[in-house]
Design an enzyme around this catalytic site. Sequence first.
Site, PDB file in Angstrom:
ATOM      1  CB  SER A 168      55.103  41.191  63.975  1.00 26.20           C
ATOM      2  OG  SER A 168      56.291  40.679  63.407  1.00 26.20           O
ATOM      3  CD  GLN A 170      60.588  37.983  63.501  1.00 27.02           C
ATOM      4  OE1 GLN A 170      59.800  37.241  62.922  1.00 27.02           O
ATOM      5  NE2 GLN A 170      61.432  37.545  64.409  1.00 27.02           N
ATOM      6  CG  ASP A 320      62.255  37.524  71.867  1.00 24.37           C
ATOM      7  OD1 ASP A 320      61.244  36.951  71.408  1.00 24.37           O
ATOM      8  OD2 ASP A 320      63.027  38.203  71.166  1.00 24.37           O
ATOM      9  CE  LYS A 347      57.629  35.771  69.544  1.00 27.66           C
ATOM     10  NZ  LYS A 347      57.966  36.765  68.520  1.00 27.66           N
TER      11      LYS A 347
HETATM   12  C1  S3P Z   1      62.381  40.303  66.454  1.00 30.97           C
HETATM   13  C2  S3P Z   1      61.055  40.526  66.676  1.00 30.97           C
HETATM   14  C3  S3P Z   1      60.235  39.685  67.562  1.00 30.97           C
HETATM   15  C4  S3P Z   1      61.108  38.828  68.484  1.00 30.97           C
HETATM   16  C5  S3P Z   1      62.236  38.181  67.733  1.00 30.97           C
HETATM   17  C6  S3P Z   1      63.123  39.232  67.121  1.00 30.97           C
HETATM   18  C7  S3P Z   1      63.106  41.183  65.521  1.00 30.97           C
HETATM   19  O1  S3P Z   1      59.445  38.828  66.775  1.00 30.97           O
HETATM   20  O2  S3P Z   1      60.319  37.847  69.120  1.00 30.97           O
HETATM   21  O3  S3P Z   1      63.011  37.360  68.584  1.00 30.97           O
HETATM   22  O4  S3P Z   1      64.354  41.150  65.493  1.00 30.97           O
HETATM   23  O5  S3P Z   1      62.458  41.937  64.778  1.00 30.97           O
HETATM   24  P1  S3P Z   1      58.009  39.272  66.182  1.00 30.97           P
HETATM   25  O6  S3P Z   1      58.238  40.363  65.228  1.00 30.97           O
HETATM   26  O7  S3P Z   1      57.475  38.033  65.537  1.00 30.97           O
HETATM   27  O8  S3P Z   1      57.211  39.686  67.395  1.00 30.97           O
END
Ligand code: S3P
Length: 440
Positions: A168, A170, A320, A347
């Site tokens: 992830s 994030q 995404d 999501k």
């Molecule tokens: C994102 C990471 C992804 C993605 C999200 C944006 C980011 O999520 O699905 O739309 O900006 O770091 P995850 O880290 O939960 O995979």
Amino acid sequence: MLALVSRHAGPLAGDPQVPGDKSISHRALMLGAVTVGGVSISGLLEGEDVLATAAAMRALGASVERHGDGRWQVFGRGIGGLVAPPSVLDMGNSGTGARLLLGLLATHPLTATMSGDKSLSERPMERVMAPLREMGARFVGADDGRLPVTVTGAVDPLPIEYELPVASAQVKSAVLLAGLNAPGRTSVIEPEPTRDHTERMLRHLGADIEVTDEGGRRRIVLAGQLEMSGGDIIVPGDISSAAFPLVAAVVTPGSRLALRGVGFNPLRVGVIETLNEMGAAIEVTGRHDEGGELVADLEISASALRSIEVAAERTQSMIDEYPILAVAAAFAEGTSRFHGLGELRVKESDRLAAMAKGLAAAGVGVKESGDSLIVHGCGGLVPGGTDIAVELDHRIAMAFLVLGLAAEAPVVIDDASAIDSSFPGFVALMNGLGAAIEKA
Ligand code: S3P
């Protein structure tokens, strides 16, 4: 609730400007807020998710000014300089906004409460809270791992070495943003690469960050408590948003489309590789670097698609894009299989279930099997003729509007409001290309 109907349309044509990248826009505002010199941003996505982050950074004491279309200036307070907000930080629909900001706040000596809409309040936050607790942050009110939560940042933050249990970007970014105000070095190890916009922007703004490849795993090491001076940030077009008009053009016979200045970060381009392998005519030209991010122009022509099997290893590079890829697979000849989609369940909605249910309602043979989605393509003739409940999920809403454009019978979505979180002006842009989307 704004219901929309999308009807069979003629060929799509044009060269529209897709909105700025959502991931990069959030990071520009948050990192700008902890620089000393401030940042000038151009191309910022002015969608609701990013505007919620802008409001949060203002509430935390940064000066955030809009100077014109996509042109913003953030005057930062330096590393560790944010102050307690006067009221609850409402992050709206945005998982990225919420998780990254929890990271930034985790090493600020302040208390703040964060909330979100119904969709965001159902999404897991424990994945960021677990490492941030190790760095000294405390969280109250999210015993079920969901928002709302009150965070009290560490007074004496600890740097950590954290190996991501779930791929992830994030979570990685939350730990790195917390690491900015921890003494010493904070390390994140990722078993498989995820989008690296945070690392690139930190480097661009002058942070001391090192990334090494350890035989497929990546180790990211950030030195904390060093000021970042700031600079200019150019936000490229969002490849995740571009994917909607792009697939619309591929599946609508006779279409030709050019999309310029689209972010082409190597860790985000799985959708282009996959569509090319399915037989889509997509030409990529003019690749160049802009402020540490790769950008390119795309030219797309309508194409007959064939089915594909995509292994789990490619998931992160197009995490995404599965809703719109599932739509592409519905128009293809043959059976497509997409594997490793467990993360889609957390999501903005359970996207695996939403796509399976919606495609079935549109007359497409489809099966959810564990973490895989199997789509029996209709070979260009998708029946359509259904109503879709989008459950506050912008990408589900746009995916089914695109399906309606090339389906035999119209598709109705019950609520288009969530589209503004990532793609303000989507309907006008699509109709400008020749689509027929209107109020239901
Ligand atoms: C994102 C990471 C992804 C993605 C999200 C944006 C980011 O999520 O699905 O739309 O900006 O770091 P995850 O880290 O939960 O995979």
